[in-house]
Every structure is written in C-alpha cells, then in structure tokens.
Scaffold this active site. Structure first.
Site, PDB file in Angstrom:
ATOM      1  N   LYS A  60       0.864  -1.185   0.000  1.00  0.00           N
ATOM      2  CA  LYS A  60       0.000   0.000   0.000  1.00  0.00           C
ATOM      3  C   LYS A  60       0.894   1.226   0.000  1.00  0.00           C
ATOM      4  O   LYS A  60       1.438   1.620   1.015  1.00  0.00           O
ATOM      5  CB  LYS A  60      -0.903  -0.002   1.242  1.00  0.00           C
TER       6      LYS A  60
ATOM      7  N   GLU B 228      10.001   2.136  10.602  1.00  0.00           N
ATOM      8  CA  GLU B 228      10.921   3.259  10.572  1.00  0.00           C
ATOM      9  C   GLU B 228      10.065   4.511  10.628  1.00  0.00           C
ATOM     10  O   GLU B 228       9.253   4.762   9.725  1.00  0.00           O
ATOM     11  CB  GLU B 228      11.766   3.236   9.287  1.00  0.00           C
TER      12      GLU B 228
ATOM     13  N   GLU C 273       9.655  17.243  14.692  1.00  0.00           N
ATOM     14  CA  GLU C 273      10.048  16.976  13.309  1.00  0.00           C
ATOM     15  C   GLU C 273       9.291  17.916  12.370  1.00  0.00           C
ATOM     16  O   GLU C 273       8.070  17.850  12.255  1.00  0.00           O
ATOM     17  CB  GLU C 273       9.748  15.523  12.951  1.00  0.00           C
TER      18      GLU C 273
ATOM     19  N   CYS D  47      13.410  11.484   6.660  1.00  0.00           N
ATOM     20  CA  CYS D  47      13.366  11.185   8.091  1.00  0.00           C
ATOM     21  C   CYS D  47      14.760  11.066   8.693  1.00  0.00           C
ATOM     22  O   CYS D  47      14.938  11.244   9.894  1.00  0.00           O
ATOM     23  CB  CYS D  47      12.553   9.928   8.351  1.00  0.00           C
TER      24      CYS D  47
END
Length: 484
Positions: A180, A255, A387, A289
C-alpha cells in the site's frame, strides 16, 4: 525533457490489473505545479481483502516460497536489471509524483532501488540454518522460514526506495506481499508491479493496492490474513500501527520520524562540513526522516559558520524538478508546505532569528519553500524538538563535548546523527554516545543496501537493509532428531 505518458492507474491483484470494486478513483498531483496529472483507483476493504487472498493463495501453493533461494535470487537480479533498463521512465515518474529533482531521482532513487533488489537477490542464497551442539543424543538444527503474507506500507517521500527496502527482503525470504503506497505518490509502485511481473515474479506474489491510509491502509493492517507489517511513516501513525498489529500479535518493523542532530566541532574541516550541513537539511526538500535539521556548532566557530551558511544557502538552486540543475524541488503537497510555514512562524514568535529563507517561493503554482536557517532558539523550542520535515535548519551553539552529546540526544527521536570532526578518537567516542540507529562522520546520507538503518526511541524499531533485514521477514524453526 518531455513528460511521460501516464496510463490510468488500476489496482494490481493476483497478477491482474483491475478497478476498485466500487469504481472509486483519486487524483494524483504534480507538486511542482499543483496540477492533476492522472487518477488512480482508490481501494476499499473489499479490494484489500482480494489482494490479501491472492497473496495467501500464492504463498500457500508454494509458487514463490517453494522455489530455492538461488532461483528467487535469479528473479530478483532480473528485477534490478529491469529497473536499470527503465531508469529514465522511473526517474521521470518519481520526479513528477514527488516533486524531487530529476537528477536526484536518477542518482539516488532509481540507483538505490536497483541496488536494493540486487543486494537482496544475493542474500536469498544465504538463508540457511545451523546445527547446534547439545548434550542430548540427538541431531539439533535450525531452519529459517518465510512468515507468509507481508503488508508493506510506504510513505510519500521515497516511494521507490522504501518499497524496495521492504519488498526486496520479503521476496528474498520467500514471502508474498501486499503493498500500500502513500496515497499522494502511488505511480512508481504501480510501475514496479509491472516490472516485477516481467521479471518472473509469479502472479499473486506481489499485489499493489492504492488508496488512503484510513481506508485501504487500515483494512490491510487489520486483515487476519496478514502475517507481518512493515511500515515507514510518522511516529504518530506508527504508534497506531504497532497497537493495532499487536492486537493480533503480528510482528512489525517500523521506521518512523526523525530529528537528527549534526554536530560540528571546532576542529572540523569547515569547507567539507558546510557541504554536509546543507545536504543534510535540503536533501529531498527536507522531506527525509534521516535528514539533519538540527545543527549543533562549537561556540568558537558558531558565528563564522552562521555567516558561511547565510551566504551559501540562498545560492542552492531551487526550482523546476525537471531541470537537471535543480537541487531543491517543491514540497510534496500543500499540507506539507503549510506545516513548514507554521513552524517557521512559531520560530519567529519564540524569538528565533531567520538567517535566510523563511518564506514560500512563488513559482508555477507549485509548493515551494525557500531553504531556511534559524538561529537563537532555545533547546526546548518546539521548532527544535519536533520533526518539521521540510528545508529548515535550526542552529545552536555548545561549549563542551558532553553538552553537544546531551543536546543531540535531547529529542524523543533517534534515527540518525552526524559528527563533523578531524579528530578520529572524538569521532568514535561521540558516535558511541549518540542515541541513533546510524551515525555519519564527515558527511551525510551515506547509504547502501549493505548497511542497516532504523531507529531507537520514537524513531521505531527493526532494521532495513543489510542481512539484518532478513531477520524481520523470517521465523526460525528448530528440529531435534533423536539418535537413540
């Protein structure tokens, strides 16, 4: 470079292309212009169920898991060859879909995707067990077996690479897959489904369902026919993925978010360090990331380095991702752009000094933001601690090595870190103390399929790449044969 032709995207289930059961479709945007380029099928729970059933049937009949590791490796090698043969089209798709510069797509995304499959093709040969020495009058040995159906859920920022980092080891180990992709960036996933089929991957072994996370992703996550979940995405969604998979005791690797610190000591080669610093926060428009959005600088060189960045960063080429000279393209979408704007506005309110950037770039209706450097924020600022996921760099001074390490480890994240120093002993010493899955010394984003990566703390668990990745896609069976 002329745009490639985009065929209407359909789901890939059981080796066949099909529309969603309810006929639903969703738009795919070109982020460099904010314009619709195509539509793809929007899968619902019925479509996900069909994909999982196809994957289960392919697994149970042994069409893939029954092959030797060597034969699976041959087919995965062919996948790598096809990626290289179709590099131009894949690079254009990724650039169009994500908004990343075409030169970056060629050098990084397509190259690494091919390397991923090549690496795991080689590892498919090495899935062996071992004989164990025991005091029993018995022969005891272990076998590594595939888990079954793997749900691979991937994000918008590196669609091609992060799909390969999951599908590659899953297939090497003999599993089947339902992929997906992110709803914003599905195009390369659909293209790869065709390449995998051409390479000889049997029907049903890899299935692709495009659609939204709350519908298609949730249905896949909760499906009882899924044996393992491999997820890359935000920490917030990762918590939900882990909790939901945990209800069914499904193994998960994930992750998640990152907010890496890049530490520049007074003995660093500043010319080299500046290159690493800029790459760390503008690479993929900061949508990385493992990027380095926090710069920690020894106080003795803090002002000097800020001055260098003030001159250098505005000169980084920002623009049309199809231009080979572009280094920074648009954000992947309007919501990502607005998030960056909100954080920069917050920095101003908290007393941050905008050294350069700090605003949108009006270009062709696209989602562009100027690379931004911010100084004078306290360590407890949300702009430092959270973040941002955009081309924004915060800069903080430090006085001692201990303080640098404490600042680097002070956020909830632990995906990557960097050290810029010419002192070899310091490089090893600091790397040992940093709470991160990977540490780069005197550069940034040095990645290869042979080197595992993954997070600690709120950045997730499990490892992708390297032989360690196969541990997450296999189970160990022990066999003990009595010799009496």
């Amino acid at each position: 470079m002329s745009p490639i032709e985009i065929e209407p995207g359909r789901l890939f289930v059981g080796g066949q292309w099909r529309e969603a059961a309810d006929g639903a479709r969703t738009e795919v945007l070109d982020p460099s212009r904010g314009a619709v380029v195509t539509t793809v099928a929007e899968a619902g729970a019925t479509d996900v169920d069909a994909a999982v059933r196809a994957a289960r049937e392919a697994f149970d009949d042994g069409a893939w898991s029954g092959l030797s590791g060597r034969e699976r490796g041959r087919i995965l090698h062919r996948v790598a060859e096809l990626i290289r043969e179709n590099a131009d089209e894949l690079a254009q798709l990724e650039s169009l879909d994500v908004g990343k510069p075409i030169s970056l797509c060629h050098a990084v995304d397509v190259t690494n995707a091919a390397n991923d499959y090549e690496h795991f093709a080689a590892l498919a040969h090495s899935l062996d067990g071992s004989v164990r020495n025991t005091p029993m009058n018995a022969l005891a040995y272990t076998k590594r077996e595939p888990l079954g159906v793997v749900a691979a859920i991937t994000p918008f920022n590196f669609p091609l690479i992060l799909a390969g980092s999951k599908i590659g080891p899953a297939l090497a180990a003999g599993n089947t897959v339902v992929h997906k992709p992110a709803d914003e960036t599905p195009l390369s996933a659909l293209y790869m489904a065709g390449l995998l089929q051409r390479a000889g991957v049997p029907d049903g072994v890899v299935n692709v369902v495009t659609g939204t996370g709350p519908v298609a992703g949730e249905a896949l996550l909760r499906h009882r026919g899924v044996n393992k979940v491999a997820f890359t995405g935000s920490t917030a969604i990762g918590r939900h993925v882990a909790a939901t998979a945990g209800e069914a005791l499904k193994p998960v690797t994930m992750e998640l978010g990152g907010n890496a610190a890049n530490i520049v000591f007074e003995d660093a080669d500043l010319e080299k360090a500046v290159g690493a610093i800029i790459k760390a926060f503008v690479f993929n428009t900061g949508q990385f990331c493992m990027g380095g959005p926090r710069l920690l600088v020894a106080r003795s060189v803090h002002s000097t380095l800020l001055g260098i960045l003030a001159d250098a960063v505005p000169g980084v080429p920002v623009g049309d991702p199809r231009d080979p000279g572009t280094v920074v393209g648009p954000m992947a979408g309007e919501k990502h752009l607005k998030k960056v704007e909100e954080y920069v506005d917050l920095a101003r309110k908290e007393g941050g000094r905008i050294v350069c950037g700090g605003e949108r770039l009006d270009l062709d209706g696209g989602f562009y933001y100027k690379p931004t450097v911010i100084a004078d924020l306290s360590n407890d600022s949300r702009v430092v601690q959270e973040e941002i996921f955009g081309p924004v760099l915060t800069v903080q001074p430090f006085d001692t090595e201990d303080e640098a390490v404490a600042l680097a480890n002070s956020t909830p994240y632990g995906l990557a870190s960097g050290v810029q120093t010419t002192n070899l002993a310091r490089a090893h010493r600091v790397a040992d103390r940093l709470q991160a899955g990977i540490v780069w010394v005197n550069d940034w984003a040095m990645l290869d399929p042979a080197v595992p990566f993954g997070g600690v703390k709120d950045s997730g668990y499990g490892r992708e790449y390297g032989p360690e990745a196969l541990d997450a896609y296999t189970k160990v069976k022990s066999v003990v044969v009595s010799l009496d």
